[in-house]
Design a protein around this motif. Sequence first.
Motif, short mmCIF file in Angstrom:
data_model
loop_
_atom_site.label_atom_id
_atom_site.label_comp_id
_atom_site.label_asym_id
_atom_site.label_seq_id
_atom_site.Cartn_x
_atom_site.Cartn_y
_atom_site.Cartn_z
N SER A 51 56.55 -29.23 46.93
CA SER A 51 57.30 -28.09 47.47
C SER A 51 56.86 -27.72 48.88
CB SER A 51 57.13 -26.86 46.57
OG SER A 51 55.77 -26.45 46.53
N SER A 96 65.35 -21.66 39.26
CA SER A 96 64.74 -21.96 37.96
C SER A 96 63.23 -22.01 38.09
CB SER A 96 65.29 -23.26 37.38
OG SER A 96 65.00 -24.35 38.22
N GLN A 97 62.72 -22.43 39.26
CA GLN A 97 61.27 -22.42 39.47
C GLN A 97 60.73 -21.00 39.48
OE1 GLN A 97 60.07 -24.82 42.84
NE2 GLN A 97 61.48 -26.46 42.27
N LEU A 107 58.60 -22.16 47.63
CA LEU A 107 59.85 -22.78 47.20
C LEU A 107 60.36 -23.74 48.27
CD1 LEU A 107 61.64 -19.58 45.87
CD2 LEU A 107 60.69 -21.42 44.47
N LEU A 164 54.16 -28.75 36.35
CA LEU A 164 54.89 -27.94 35.37
C LEU A 164 55.24 -28.75 34.12
CD1 LEU A 164 57.46 -25.64 37.20
CD2 LEU A 164 55.52 -24.99 35.80
N PHE A 202 57.77 -19.80 36.94
CA PHE A 202 56.49 -19.34 37.48
C PHE A 202 56.28 -17.84 37.28
CE2 PHE A 202 56.22 -23.45 39.73
CZ PHE A 202 54.89 -23.75 39.50
N THR A 220 65.95 -27.88 47.62
CA THR A 220 66.30 -28.05 46.21
C THR A 220 67.43 -27.11 45.76
OG1 THR A 220 64.66 -26.45 45.41
CG2 THR A 220 63.94 -28.73 45.66
N LYS A 248 53.47 -26.73 30.75
CA LYS A 248 53.34 -25.34 31.15
C LYS A 248 52.12 -24.67 30.54
CE LYS A 248 57.45 -23.66 30.15
NZ LYS A 248 58.47 -22.58 30.04
N GLY A 262 53.18 -23.35 43.11
CA GLY A 262 54.43 -24.05 43.38
C GLY A 262 54.34 -25.47 42.86
N VAL A 263 55.49 -26.08 42.62
CA VAL A 263 55.49 -27.44 42.09
C VAL A 263 55.00 -28.41 43.16
CG1 VAL A 263 57.38 -26.99 40.46
CG2 VAL A 263 57.91 -27.87 42.74
N ASN A 315 67.88 -25.15 42.15
CA ASN A 315 66.71 -25.48 41.36
C ASN A 315 65.53 -24.57 41.70
OD1 ASN A 315 65.25 -27.13 39.45
ND2 ASN A 315 64.19 -28.03 41.19
N ALA A 316 65.53 -24.04 42.93
CA ALA A 316 64.48 -23.10 43.32
C ALA A 316 64.51 -21.85 42.45
CB ALA A 316 64.64 -22.72 44.80
#
Length: 311
Positions: free
Chosen positions: A115, A240-241, A230, A198, A245, A234, A201, A111-112, A237-238
């Motif tokens: 998060s 797109s994560q 997640l 990220l 990933f 957000t 990548k 996870g970013v 935007n979650a």
Amino acid sequence: MSTTPSWRDRLIGGFKRTSDKLVGNLAGLGTARLDEATLDEIEEALIASDLGPATAARIRVRLAEGSFERDMEELGIRLVVAEEIEKTLEKVAKPLEIEAFPRPQVILVIGVNGSGKTTTIAKLAHLLKEQDYGVMLAAGDTFRAAAIGQLQTWADRAEVELVKGPEGGDAAGIVFEAVKRATDKGIDALIVDTAGRLQNKRELMDELAKIRRVLGRINPASPHDVVLVLDATTGQNALSQIEVFKEVAGVTGLVMTKLDGTARGGVLVAAAEKYGLPIHAIGVGEKIDDLRPFDPKEVARIIAGVEELLK
């Protein structure tokens, strides 16, 4: 008397922003049969509540098929919304099962940064310990010294052992050492923290690939789970994560965290609809026991505000 809110109360608080927004847009509908303009408004309200266009479209079709008595209209609409959300969530509400043999079951957590990944690892450890599993943690995010220190603090709180190395150390080497130690001690589940950057990548992909190679040499079935954390605040935007990933790390399941009064919890439904990945648990607070599997029906009725009208 304890003043600690119940799990249900925390769930209601966690989905409050989504529920209030949705209910506010559904309130006061005044026709016995829903016309196209009203259906358009409802569909827009569902999308604005982060439930996702596919779920919104399906609910619209259901509502267009129905007829609602004037005094039951709002409840009837909310019940349809709840039923459709439940159908989406029940396909993915799957607690993390510890089934690997030989042990340990290796769970990579990704996870970013920001998060809630590190705290979620500790909460997951606590949840598994409650089920009488032996748990160990590995500090595979060696990129940030703060991550290692934070994970140690949470490991102490959860009363589990943490295998760690120096800042900037070889993550794969630490994971290898952790698997050996977990095997020797008969540990059921080894939860591995990983770097969350990220911005590059390729660098992250290479590091995760190296960890996978090391694990594969010990046990070809490892890692058994790749869990993406997640942040519910957000919103879209979650999603797109998840996309990124999935490509970088081969995600096998999700945990949604930071479900509080500011969260855009409808994205839980959108993620379930779009990706169909198992959602193992949701987090509704900062305490160590604030992460649990969820009941799809209960969450669906909270989001749709059903109980509010039944009081």
